[in-house]
Design a protein around this motif. Structure first.
Motif, PDB file in Angstrom:
ATOM      1  N   ALA A   1       0.827  -1.206   0.000  1.00  0.00           N
ATOM      2  CA  ALA A   1       0.000   0.000   0.000  1.00  0.00           C
ATOM      3  C   ALA A   1       0.860   1.255   0.000  1.00  0.00           C
ATOM      4  O   ALA A   1       0.489   2.273  -0.587  1.00  0.00           O
ATOM      5  CB  ALA A   1      -0.932   0.009   1.216  1.00  0.00           C
ATOM      6  N   ASP A   2       2.046   1.197   0.617  1.00  0.00           N
ATOM      7  CA  ASP A   2       2.932   2.354   0.637  1.00  0.00           C
ATOM      8  C   ASP A   2       3.468   2.646  -0.755  1.00  0.00           C
ATOM      9  O   ASP A   2       3.567   3.810  -1.163  1.00  0.00           O
ATOM     10  CB  ASP A   2       4.093   2.111   1.601  1.00  0.00           C
ATOM     11  CG  ASP A   2       5.022   3.307   1.702  1.00  0.00           C
ATOM     12  OD1 ASP A   2       4.587   4.338   2.254  1.00  0.00           O
ATOM     13  OD2 ASP A   2       6.160   3.235   1.214  1.00  0.00           O
ATOM     14  N   VAL A   3       3.822   1.613  -1.505  1.00  0.00           N
ATOM     15  CA  VAL A   3       4.316   1.795  -2.874  1.00  0.00           C
ATOM     16  C   VAL A   3       3.230   2.411  -3.747  1.00  0.00           C
ATOM     17  O   VAL A   3       3.479   3.346  -4.514  1.00  0.00           O
ATOM     18  CB  VAL A   3       4.796   0.457  -3.465  1.00  0.00           C
ATOM     19  CG1 VAL A   3       5.256   0.641  -4.915  1.00  0.00           C
ATOM     20  CG2 VAL A   3       5.927  -0.138  -2.633  1.00  0.00           C
ATOM     21  N   VAL A   4       2.007   1.909  -3.637  1.00  0.00           N
ATOM     22  CA  VAL A   4       0.887   2.447  -4.420  1.00  0.00           C
ATOM     23  C   VAL A   4       0.646   3.906  -4.047  1.00  0.00           C
ATOM     24  O   VAL A   4       0.458   4.766  -4.926  1.00  0.00           O
ATOM     25  CB  VAL A   4      -0.389   1.611  -4.183  1.00  0.00           C
ATOM     26  CG1 VAL A   4      -1.582   2.260  -4.879  1.00  0.00           C
ATOM     27  CG2 VAL A   4      -0.192   0.186  -4.696  1.00  0.00           C
ATOM     28  N   LYS A   5       0.658   4.218  -2.764  1.00  0.00           N
ATOM     29  CA  LYS A   5       0.445   5.594  -2.303  1.00  0.00           C
ATOM     30  C   LYS A   5       1.472   6.548  -2.890  1.00  0.00           C
ATOM     31  O   LYS A   5       1.148   7.642  -3.359  1.00  0.00           O
ATOM     32  CB  LYS A   5       0.508   5.610  -0.774  1.00  0.00           C
ATOM     33  CG  LYS A   5       0.208   6.942  -0.112  1.00  0.00           C
ATOM     34  CD  LYS A   5       1.392   7.866   0.077  1.00  0.00           C
ATOM     35  CE  LYS A   5       2.577   7.262   0.748  1.00  0.00           C
ATOM     36  NZ  LYS A   5       3.698   8.252   0.920  1.00  0.00           N
ATOM     37  N   THR A   6       2.738   6.129  -2.907  1.00  0.00           N
ATOM     38  CA  THR A   6       3.799   6.977  -3.443  1.00  0.00           C
ATOM     39  C   THR A   6       3.574   7.272  -4.916  1.00  0.00           C
ATOM     40  O   THR A   6       3.704   8.410  -5.369  1.00  0.00           O
ATOM     41  CB  THR A   6       5.168   6.299  -3.241  1.00  0.00           C
ATOM     42  OG1 THR A   6       5.404   6.121  -1.838  1.00  0.00           O
ATOM     43  CG2 THR A   6       6.287   7.147  -3.832  1.00  0.00           C
TER      44      THR A   6
ATOM     45  N   ILE B   1      -1.829   0.410  -9.196  1.00  0.00           N
ATOM     46  CA  ILE B   1      -1.576  -1.010  -8.910  1.00  0.00           C
ATOM     47  C   ILE B   1      -1.242  -1.749 -10.201  1.00  0.00           C
ATOM     48  O   ILE B   1      -0.275  -2.525 -10.267  1.00  0.00           O
ATOM     49  CB  ILE B   1      -2.799  -1.647  -8.226  1.00  0.00           C
ATOM     50  CG1 ILE B   1      -2.990  -1.046  -6.831  1.00  0.00           C
ATOM     51  CG2 ILE B   1      -2.634  -3.169  -8.134  1.00  0.00           C
ATOM     52  CD1 ILE B   1      -4.267  -1.485  -6.149  1.00  0.00           C
ATOM     53  N   ARG B   2      -2.021  -1.495 -11.251  1.00  0.00           N
ATOM     54  CA  ARG B   2      -1.784  -2.154 -12.544  1.00  0.00           C
ATOM     55  C   ARG B   2      -0.440  -1.732 -13.134  1.00  0.00           C
ATOM     56  O   ARG B   2       0.306  -2.562 -13.656  1.00  0.00           O
ATOM     57  CB  ARG B   2      -2.924  -1.828 -13.502  1.00  0.00           C
ATOM     58  CG  ARG B   2      -2.831  -2.563 -14.839  1.00  0.00           C
ATOM     59  CD  ARG B   2      -4.144  -2.533 -15.595  1.00  0.00           C
ATOM     60  NE  ARG B   2      -4.659  -1.173 -15.763  1.00  0.00           N
ATOM     61  CZ  ARG B   2      -5.736  -0.706 -15.136  1.00  0.00           C
ATOM     62  NH1 ARG B   2      -6.397  -1.486 -14.274  1.00  0.00           N
ATOM     63  NH2 ARG B   2      -6.150   0.528 -15.337  1.00  0.00           N
ATOM     64  N   TYR B   3      -0.128  -0.445 -13.028  1.00  0.00           N
ATOM     65  CA  TYR B   3       1.142   0.067 -13.568  1.00  0.00           C
ATOM     66  C   TYR B   3       2.336  -0.589 -12.868  1.00  0.00           C
ATOM     67  O   TYR B   3       3.292  -1.033 -13.521  1.00  0.00           O
ATOM     68  CB  TYR B   3       1.199   1.590 -13.401  1.00  0.00           C
ATOM     69  CG  TYR B   3       2.562   2.172 -13.683  1.00  0.00           C
ATOM     70  CD1 TYR B   3       2.986   2.413 -14.986  1.00  0.00           C
ATOM     71  CD2 TYR B   3       3.440   2.477 -12.641  1.00  0.00           C
ATOM     72  CE1 TYR B   3       4.246   2.933 -15.246  1.00  0.00           C
ATOM     73  CE2 TYR B   3       4.694   3.000 -12.876  1.00  0.00           C
ATOM     74  CZ  TYR B   3       5.093   3.230 -14.184  1.00  0.00           C
ATOM     75  OH  TYR B   3       6.350   3.735 -14.428  1.00  0.00           O
ATOM     76  N   ILE B   4       2.296  -0.630 -11.541  1.00  0.00           N
ATOM     77  CA  ILE B   4       3.411  -1.213 -10.782  1.00  0.00           C
ATOM     78  C   ILE B   4       3.597  -2.678 -11.154  1.00  0.00           C
ATOM     79  O   ILE B   4       4.728  -3.152 -11.366  1.00  0.00           O
ATOM     80  CB  ILE B   4       3.162  -1.069  -9.263  1.00  0.00           C
ATOM     81  CG1 ILE B   4       3.167   0.413  -8.861  1.00  0.00           C
ATOM     82  CG2 ILE B   4       4.222  -1.836  -8.462  1.00  0.00           C
ATOM     83  CD1 ILE B   4       2.607   0.670  -7.476  1.00  0.00           C
ATOM     84  N   TYR B   5       2.498  -3.404 -11.282  1.00  0.00           N
ATOM     85  CA  TYR B   5       2.591  -4.828 -11.601  1.00  0.00           C
ATOM     86  C   TYR B   5       3.129  -5.036 -13.021  1.00  0.00           C
ATOM     87  O   TYR B   5       3.991  -5.905 -13.247  1.00  0.00           O
ATOM     88  CB  TYR B   5       1.228  -5.489 -11.459  1.00  0.00           C
ATOM     89  CG  TYR B   5       1.252  -6.972 -11.785  1.00  0.00           C
ATOM     90  CD1 TYR B   5       1.814  -7.881 -10.892  1.00  0.00           C
ATOM     91  CD2 TYR B   5       0.750  -7.448 -12.993  1.00  0.00           C
ATOM     92  CE1 TYR B   5       1.857  -9.236 -11.188  1.00  0.00           C
ATOM     93  CE2 TYR B   5       0.788  -8.799 -13.301  1.00  0.00           C
ATOM     94  CZ  TYR B   5       1.342  -9.689 -12.394  1.00  0.00           C
ATOM     95  OH  TYR B   5       1.395 -11.023 -12.701  1.00  0.00           O
TER      96      TYR B   5
ATOM     97  N   HIS C   1       6.995  -3.728 -13.000  1.00  0.00           N
ATOM     98  CA  HIS C   1       7.987  -4.314 -12.097  1.00  0.00           C
ATOM     99  C   HIS C   1       7.619  -5.691 -11.552  1.00  0.00           C
ATOM    100  O   HIS C   1       8.432  -6.282 -10.848  1.00  0.00           O
ATOM    101  CB  HIS C   1       8.218  -3.362 -10.911  1.00  0.00           C
ATOM    102  CG  HIS C   1       8.494  -1.950 -11.313  1.00  0.00           C
ATOM    103  ND1 HIS C   1       9.628  -1.565 -11.978  1.00  0.00           N
ATOM    104  CD2 HIS C   1       7.758  -0.807 -11.160  1.00  0.00           C
ATOM    105  CE1 HIS C   1       9.603  -0.258 -12.213  1.00  0.00           C
ATOM    106  NE2 HIS C   1       8.472   0.220 -11.728  1.00  0.00           N
ATOM    107  N   GLY C   2       6.403  -6.162 -11.840  1.00  0.00           N
ATOM    108  CA  GLY C   2       5.993  -7.442 -11.300  1.00  0.00           C
ATOM    109  C   GLY C   2       5.639  -7.344  -9.822  1.00  0.00           C
ATOM    110  O   GLY C   2       5.583  -6.257  -9.245  1.00  0.00           O
ATOM    111  N   LEU C   3       5.430  -8.494  -9.190  1.00  0.00           N
ATOM    112  CA  LEU C   3       5.038  -8.498  -7.782  1.00  0.00           C
ATOM    113  C   LEU C   3       6.094  -7.869  -6.878  1.00  0.00           C
ATOM    114  O   LEU C   3       5.768  -7.238  -5.871  1.00  0.00           O
ATOM    115  CB  LEU C   3       4.770  -9.938  -7.329  1.00  0.00           C
ATOM    116  CG  LEU C   3       3.487 -10.594  -7.870  1.00  0.00           C
ATOM    117  CD1 LEU C   3       3.413 -12.043  -7.426  1.00  0.00           C
ATOM    118  CD2 LEU C   3       2.259  -9.818  -7.393  1.00  0.00           C
ATOM    119  N   GLN C   4       7.375  -8.037  -7.271  1.00  0.00           N
ATOM    120  CA  GLN C   4       8.429  -7.471  -6.423  1.00  0.00           C
ATOM    121  C   GLN C   4       8.387  -5.954  -6.399  1.00  0.00           C
ATOM    122  O   GLN C   4       8.922  -5.316  -5.482  1.00  0.00           O
ATOM    123  CB  GLN C   4       9.813  -7.947  -6.875  1.00  0.00           C
ATOM    124  CG  GLN C   4      10.238  -7.476  -8.255  1.00  0.00           C
ATOM    125  CD  GLN C   4       9.859  -8.463  -9.349  1.00  0.00           C
ATOM    126  OE1 GLN C   4       8.859  -9.181  -9.226  1.00  0.00           O
ATOM    127  NE2 GLN C   4      10.661  -8.508 -10.410  1.00  0.00           N
ATOM    128  N   GLY C   5       7.718  -5.354  -7.395  1.00  0.00           N
ATOM    129  CA  GLY C   5       7.594  -3.906  -7.419  1.00  0.00           C
ATOM    130  C   GLY C   5       6.821  -3.362  -6.232  1.00  0.00           C
ATOM    131  O   GLY C   5       7.023  -2.213  -5.821  1.00  0.00           O
TER     132      GLY C   5
END
Length: 285
Positions: free
Chosen positions: A221-226, A240-244, A247-251
Motif C-alpha cells: 500500500a505504501d508503494v501504491v500511495k507513493t 496497482i496495474r502500472y506497478i505490476y 515491475h511485477g510483484l516485487q515492485g
C-alpha cells in the motif's frame, strides 16, 4: 467543553508532537531513500536489499550533497509535529472514552490505533502529498507553502488529497497492527521489568518487533500511495496495474528495507518518548 493547556488531551498532543519531532529529524534520510527507490523509472534497476539502498544513498550524496538526504524534512516536520500530536491525543481521548482505566485487549488496541490514525491521516494528507513530492526529486518546490500554492493553482485543491485511499489502506492497518502487537508484547513483560529503570529499553524492543511486522504487511500500500501522489493523474487501481506491469510483484516491495527501518524506529521511539513523558507528567498513556 473548554480546553486549557492543563487538559490531558492537550498534554498528550504536546508529548506526541515532541516525540514525532525527534524521530523525524533522525530518520528522514531513510524516508527519502525509500521514496527514491519506489519512484525509480522502469529502465533503472535499483538492485535489491542493501545494494539498492546504498546505490541511492551514494547517488543523493554525490549529486545533492550530504544535506540532500534531509530533502523534504520541512514538510515532514509540518506533517509530523501536528500529525503525531493529533494521533496521540486522539488515541488518548478514544482510550479514555471507551476504556477508562482498563487495559485494551488485542482487538481493542487495534481499533484504537486504527481510529487515531484515520483522524490524523485525513487531516494531514495535503502535507503528506507535498512531502512525497519533495522527496522524489521530480519537483522543484522551494517551500511547503509555495508547494501548496503551486498544486492548488496548477492541479486544483483535489490534488492535495491524491492517494487518500492508498494512504488510509497503508496507515490505518499499520497503526492498528502496530498498536495491537506493541500492547500485547508489553503485556507479556514481567512486572519487575515494566517497573524497572530498563522499562524504556524494554518498551523500545517491543516497538521494534511490532514495527517490523506492521511495516512488511503494509508495504504494498505504501508503494501504491507513493506512485499516486507523485503522479496524481493515476487512480489507485491504475497505479496497482502500472506497478505490476512495469515491475511485477516485487515492485510492490520496493523500498521495503528503508521503510521498515524508518517506520519501525520512528514508531518505537515515538511511543517510548510519549509514554515516558506522559508518565513524567502523571498521566497514564
Amino acid at each position: 467543553m473548554e480546553l486549557s493547556l492543563a487538559h490531558p488531551a492537550i498534554k498528550a498532543f504536546m508529548c506526541g508532537s515532541l516525540s514525532g519531532t525527534c524521530s523525524t529529524l533522525l530518520f528522514q534520510p531513510l524516508d527519502l531513500i525509500k521514496t527514491r527507490l519506489q519512484t525509480l523509472q522502469s529502465g533503472v534497476q535499483p538492485g535489491s536489499g542493501r545494494v539498492g539502498m546504498v546505490t541511492v544513498l551514494l547517488s543523493v550524496v554525490r549529486t545533492e550533497k550530504l544535506l540532500g538526504l534531509w530533502k523534504g524534512v520541512s514538510p515532514s516536520f509540518v506533517r509530523t509535529i501536528p500529525g503525531v500530536g493529533i494521533y496521540f491525543s486522539t488515541y488518548y481521548s478514544l482510550k479514555q472514552h471507551f476504556l477508562q482505566d482498563d487495559r485494551p485487549g488485542a482487538m481493542g488496541a487495534a481499533l484504537l490505533g486504527a481510529g487515531a490514525r484515520t483522524v490524523a491521516g485525513v487531516f494531514m494528507l495535503p502535507v503528506t502529498v507535498i512531502k512525497t513530492r519533495f522527496e522524489c526529486g521530480r519537483y522543484s518546490y522551494r517551500s511547503v507553502v509555495g508547494a501548496l500554492r503551486s498544486v492548488c493553482q496548477t492541479e486544483g485543491p483535489a490534488a492535495l488529497f491524491s492517494g487518500l485511499m492508498a494512504t488510509l489502506l497503508r496507515d490505518v492497518p499499520f497503526s492498528g497492527i502496530y498498536v495491537m502487537f506493541y500492547s500485547q508484547a508489553k503485556a507479556t513483560l514481567p512486572k519487575e521489568i515494566s517497573t524497572s529503570p530498563s522499562a524504556p529499553l524494554a518498551n523500545f524492543s517491543c516497538g521494534i518487533l511490532a514495527g517490523v511486522l506492521a511495516s512488511l504487511i503494509t508495504q504494498p500500500a505504501d508503494v501504491v500511495k507513493t506512485h499516486v501522489q507523485v503522479n496524481p493523474q493515476l487512480r489507485t487501481a491504475e497505479a496497482i496495474r502500472y506497478i505490476y506491469m512495469e515491475h511485477g510483484l516485487q515492485g510492490f516491495f520496493r523500498g521495503a528495507v528503508p521503510r521498515s527501518l524508518r517506520r519501525t524506529m520512528m514508531a518505537a521511539m515515538a511511543w517510548t518518548v510519549y509514554e515516558q513523558m506522559m508518565a513524567h507528567i502523571g498521566l497514564k498513556s
